[in-house]
Design a protein around this motif. Structure first.
Motif, PDB file in Angstrom:
ATOM      1  N   UNK A   9      79.868  34.695  47.461  1.00  0.00           N
ATOM      2  CA  UNK A   9      81.258  35.023  47.770  1.00  0.00           C
ATOM      3  C   UNK A   9      82.071  34.950  46.482  1.00  0.00           C
ATOM      4  N   UNK A  10      83.026  35.881  46.365  1.00  0.00           N
ATOM      5  CA  UNK A  10      83.898  35.935  45.190  1.00  0.00           C
ATOM      6  C   UNK A  10      85.343  35.872  45.658  1.00  0.00           C
ATOM      7  N   UNK A  11      86.137  35.029  44.999  1.00  0.00           N
ATOM      8  CA  UNK A  11      87.587  35.044  45.208  1.00  0.00           C
ATOM      9  C   UNK A  11      88.229  34.980  43.830  1.00  0.00           C
ATOM     10  N   UNK A  24      68.499  26.768  47.858  1.00  0.00           N
ATOM     11  CA  UNK A  24      69.203  27.081  49.094  1.00  0.00           C
ATOM     12  C   UNK A  24      70.571  26.441  49.260  1.00  0.00           C
ATOM     13  N   UNK A  25      71.017  25.664  48.285  1.00  0.00           N
ATOM     14  CA  UNK A  25      72.333  25.035  48.377  1.00  0.00           C
ATOM     15  C   UNK A  25      73.412  26.021  47.956  1.00  0.00           C
ATOM     16  N   UNK A  26      74.590  25.908  48.589  1.00  0.00           N
ATOM     17  CA  UNK A  26      75.744  26.716  48.187  1.00  0.00           C
ATOM     18  C   UNK A  26      76.674  25.824  47.371  1.00  0.00           C
ATOM     19  N   UNK A  27      77.027  26.293  46.174  1.00  0.00           N
ATOM     20  CA  UNK A  27      77.862  25.515  45.266  1.00  0.00           C
ATOM     21  C   UNK A  27      79.082  26.345  44.893  1.00  0.00           C
ATOM     22  N   UNK A  28      80.268  25.739  45.005  1.00  0.00           N
ATOM     23  CA  UNK A  28      81.503  26.419  44.620  1.00  0.00           C
ATOM     24  C   UNK A  28      81.823  26.078  43.173  1.00  0.00           C
ATOM     25  N   UNK A  29      82.172  27.099  42.406  1.00  0.00           N
ATOM     26  CA  UNK A  29      82.545  26.933  41.002  1.00  0.00           C
ATOM     27  C   UNK A  29      83.926  27.533  40.821  1.00  0.00           C
ATOM     28  N   UNK A  30      84.859  26.730  40.319  1.00  0.00           N
ATOM     29  CA  UNK A  30      86.223  27.206  40.107  1.00  0.00           C
ATOM     30  C   UNK A  30      86.287  28.084  38.862  1.00  0.00           C
ATOM     31  N   UNK A  31      87.102  29.129  38.951  1.00  0.00           N
ATOM     32  CA  UNK A  31      87.334  30.018  37.818  1.00  0.00           C
ATOM     33  C   UNK A  31      88.650  29.627  37.177  1.00  0.00           C
ATOM     34  N   UNK A  64      77.876  52.667  45.347  1.00  0.00           N
ATOM     35  CA  UNK A  64      78.624  53.904  45.141  1.00  0.00           C
ATOM     36  C   UNK A  64      80.090  53.632  44.839  1.00  0.00           C
ATOM     37  N   UNK A  65      80.636  52.588  45.452  1.00  0.00           N
ATOM     38  CA  UNK A  65      82.051  52.265  45.254  1.00  0.00           C
ATOM     39  C   UNK A  65      82.292  51.302  44.118  1.00  0.00           C
ATOM     40  N   UNK A  66      81.253  50.963  43.360  1.00  0.00           N
ATOM     41  CA  UNK A  66      81.418  50.030  42.258  1.00  0.00           C
ATOM     42  C   UNK A  66      81.256  48.601  42.737  1.00  0.00           C
ATOM     43  N   UNK A  67      81.488  47.618  41.853  1.00  0.00           N
ATOM     44  CA  UNK A  67      81.299  46.225  42.215  1.00  0.00           C
ATOM     45  C   UNK A  67      82.324  45.757  43.240  1.00  0.00           C
ATOM     46  N   UNK A  68      81.958  44.720  43.957  1.00  0.00           N
ATOM     47  CA  UNK A  68      82.868  44.158  44.964  1.00  0.00           C
ATOM     48  C   UNK A  68      84.074  43.551  44.258  1.00  0.00           C
ATOM     49  N   UNK A  69      85.226  43.774  44.787  1.00  0.00           N
ATOM     50  CA  UNK A  69      86.444  43.201  44.221  1.00  0.00           C
ATOM     51  C   UNK A  69      86.649  41.809  44.789  1.00  0.00           C
ATOM     52  N   UNK A  70      87.153  40.870  43.975  1.00  0.00           N
ATOM     53  CA  UNK A  70      87.417  39.539  44.486  1.00  0.00           C
ATOM     54  C   UNK A  70      88.444  39.588  45.607  1.00  0.00           C
ATOM     55  N   UNK A  71      88.212  38.792  46.636  1.00  0.00           N
ATOM     56  CA  UNK A  71      89.206  38.725  47.706  1.00  0.00           C
ATOM     57  C   UNK A  71      90.283  37.730  47.328  1.00  0.00           C
ATOM     58  N   UNK A  72      91.469  37.931  47.804  1.00  0.00           N
ATOM     59  CA  UNK A  72      92.589  37.072  47.427  1.00  0.00           C
ATOM     60  C   UNK A  72      92.582  35.776  48.167  1.00  0.00           C
TER      61      UNK A  72
END
Length: 127
Positions: free
Chosen positions: A34-36, A47-54, A119-127
């Protein structure tokens, strides 16, 4: 006796130096789930999910590994930006542990092997 002490000292030095070289840095490898605008959720190989702040100082690097890339682009690292990231990209993140979380210093990413560009390019970060 001296030989044993010297061997022990050398062994300790070889083990201690790599662990001291990174200080409080964390290295994380996995796939973007997931990207935000504020963070990435990365699934690690175990298999662990880790959140990394940008943060504003996060550096993004695109790594090209495609066999169809031109020879000069094969295995090349290029500057990138957050909007170049896509869910499914493989990442290696160098981060700093802060406030019970991780802040990304550098994110190196590439598309998974055999993946075709969307086709539509990379996924855009969600707000």
């Amino acid at each position: 006796m001296k030989l044993r002490l010297c061997s022990l000292a050398l062994l300790l030095a070889l083990v201690a130096v790599p662990s001291l070289a990174h200080g409080n840095k964390v290295h994380l490898r996995g796939t973007i789930e997931k990207i935000s605008a504020e963070s990435l959720l990365v699934k690690t190989p175990d298999g662990k999910s880790v959140e990394v702040k940008l943060v504003a100082s996060t550096v993004y690097v695109s790594h090209t590994t495609s066999k169809t890339a031109q020879s000069k682009d094969l295995n090349a690292d290029k500057p990138a930006k957050l909007t170049d990231l896509a869910v499914g990209n493989m990442v290696v993140i160098h981060a700093t542990a802060k406030d019970n979380g991780l802040e990304a210093d550098e994110i190196k990413f590439s598309a998974p092997a055999g993946a075709k560009p969307a086709a539509g390019g990379p996924a855009k970060p969600s707000a």
